[in-house]
Design an enzyme around this catalytic site. Structure first.
Site, PDB file in Angstrom:
ATOM      1  N   ASP A  16      33.027  33.155  46.057  1.00  0.00           N
ATOM      2  CA  ASP A  16      33.547  34.448  46.503  1.00  0.00           C
ATOM      3  C   ASP A  16      32.818  35.621  45.855  1.00  0.00           C
ATOM      4  OD1 ASP A  16      35.302  33.309  48.245  1.00  0.00           O
ATOM      5  OD2 ASP A  16      37.040  33.435  46.924  1.00  0.00           O
ATOM      6  N   ARG A  97      42.914  39.730  32.125  1.00  0.00           N
ATOM      7  CA  ARG A  97      42.619  40.717  33.167  1.00  0.00           C
ATOM      8  C   ARG A  97      42.501  42.149  32.655  1.00  0.00           C
ATOM      9  NH1 ARG A  97      40.717  36.408  34.669  1.00  0.00           N
ATOM     10  NH2 ARG A  97      41.681  35.245  36.378  1.00  0.00           N
ATOM     11  N   ASP A 126      46.241  38.619  40.344  1.00  0.00           N
ATOM     12  CA  ASP A 126      45.106  39.262  39.668  1.00  0.00           C
ATOM     13  C   ASP A 126      44.675  40.556  40.343  1.00  0.00           C
ATOM     14  OD1 ASP A 126      44.938  37.490  37.596  1.00  0.00           O
ATOM     15  OD2 ASP A 126      43.461  36.198  38.556  1.00  0.00           O
ATOM     16  N   SER A 177      42.091  25.022  42.243  1.00  0.00           N
ATOM     17  CA  SER A 177      41.632  26.331  41.786  1.00  0.00           C
ATOM     18  C   SER A 177      41.933  26.406  40.296  1.00  0.00           C
ATOM     19  CB  SER A 177      42.364  27.440  42.543  1.00  0.00           C
ATOM     20  OG  SER A 177      42.057  28.694  41.985  1.00  0.00           O
TER      21      SER A 177
END
Length: 400
Positions: A16, A97, A126, A177
């Protein structure tokens, strides 16, 4: 969306974020895409990631190694707050994050970018953490979210990348994932999407299966100073080394697995598997030491703060005035949280079996039932009478 000429993209090296590079250039007219890969102790070799970004069309490929900052400035303050989302998850991924967002903003300012970008989709937490953190640090900086808007399937994304020289994954990709850093691993998707299915052993990497753990328990003494872990078994360690060693110790004994149904911020329930050996043991030990060194009212009041603190981290509000205010309270409570906690690791369990502190509020003379007892038992009668007076009055009124 106004045109952005130079963009700093949060880059992981995956499909991605790699496809984001040509997509930003060819679909959104971005002239220069600068990638930023962040090393948070995930164990990945950063040089191949840096080179892949350049091959994918990045004008410049940056790498930031911030593991020490990650532990000291993000993980340990959360640990002092005993932050566990829904009383289970120690926020290993969520804590990364705001730091990545901070680095994005700093890189944008340093390189004269007029926007930053990330590869988050529209279903996860996220996207909120990045967007809100960036807005808090620089509200004038545009945030571009190509993966949230391009509407391509996984197969279409790979095909789009191939058009611009980004190779498809050589082997069949894992059905899972996985997000990983020094603090732990978060695993989802594949068979895990069925909440009835037991996680296969293959999803775990930091923790051993119970059948493979040692048949003898292991004891570890964790030293704290003002609420921060500073030593293991009497050896002073820097934050990164301490977390690394604690991960290895606890993981060897199968400690640190979490299997939970989690309430995402976007309203979806998701099945999440986490491995966070060090954080779970350290938070448990820290909370126990607080029970020895804090007064009852402070301890009890702090529990509510801890729940709010964890929710704010999970919900992307690290850079908020409320968290700053709560931090001031938490830091004040930690002034006397110094001492040692002894933990027993055995067959998937972490059990606290001892604690001591120079600031201990525990008094053997008051607690003992032996001859050394100095508690004034006669004083208890008057205390019990006054304490129970409202209840007694209520009961007598009810009989009339």
């Amino acid at each position: 969306m106004g045109r952005a000429y130079r963009v700093v993209l949060a880059y992981s090296g995956g499909v991605d974020t790699s496809v984001c590079i040509p997509y930003l250039k060819h679909e959104w007219g971005v002239e220069d895409v600068i990638t930023l890969a962040v090393d948070l102790g995930q164990g990945a070799a950063m040089e191949p990631i840096r080179e892949k970004a350049l091959k994918s069309g990045a004008a410049e490929s940056l790498v930031a190694t911030v593991t020490d900052q990650f532990v000291k400035d993000y993980a340990f303050p959360a640990l002092q707050a005993n932050a566990l989302y829904e009383n289970r998850y120690p926020l290993s991924t969520a804590l990364a994050r705001p730091l990545i967002a901070k680095l994005l903003v700093e890189a944008a300012e340093k390189h004269g970018a007029d926007a930053v970008a990330h590869g988050c989709t529209g279903k996860g937490n996220d996207q909120v953490r990045f967007d809100v953190s960036i807005a808090a640090l620089n509200p004038n900086l545009k945030v571009l979210t190509p993966a949230r808007e391009w509407g391509m399937s996984r197969e279409e994304t790979i095909a789009y990348g191939e058009r611009y020289g980004i190779p498809a994954p050589v082997k069949k990709s894992s059905p899972y994932s996985i997000d990983e850093n020094l603090l732990g691993r978060a695993i989802e998707a594949g068979v895990l999407e069925d909440p009835w299915a037991e996680p296969p052993e293959e999803v775990y990497a930091m923790t051993k299966a119970i059948a493979d753990t040692p048949n003898e328990p292991e004891y570890v003494e964790i030293g704290f100073e003002r609420g921060t872990p500073v030593s293991l078994n009497g050896t002073t360690l820097d934050p990164v080394a301490l977390v690394t060693q604690m991960n290895e110790l606890a993981g060897k004994h199968g400690v640190g697995r979490i299997d939970m149904i989690e309430n995402r911020l976007v309203g979806i329930k998701s099945r999440e598997i986490y491995e966070t050996p060090a954080l779970l043991v350290l938070i448990d030990a820290h909370r126990d030491l607080e029970s020895l060194t804090l007064t009852a009212d402070v301890t009890q009041y702090k529990r509510g703060i801890e729940q709010t603190y964890a929710q704010m981290i999970y919900n992307g509000l690290w850079y908020s005035p409320l968290r700053d205010a709560m931090d001031a309270f938490v830091q004040k409570t930690q002034e006397r949280v110094t001492g040692t906690v002894r933990v027993k690791l055995f067959k998937g369990t972490s059990t606290i079996v001892g604690r001591k502190s120079p600031n201990s509020l525990y008094s053997m003379d008051l607690a003992t039932y032996g001859a050394e007892d100095k508690f004034d038992h006669k004083a208890a009668e008057g205390f019990v009478y006054v304490w129970g007076l409202p209840t007694r009055a209520w009961a007598e009124t009810g009989r009339q």
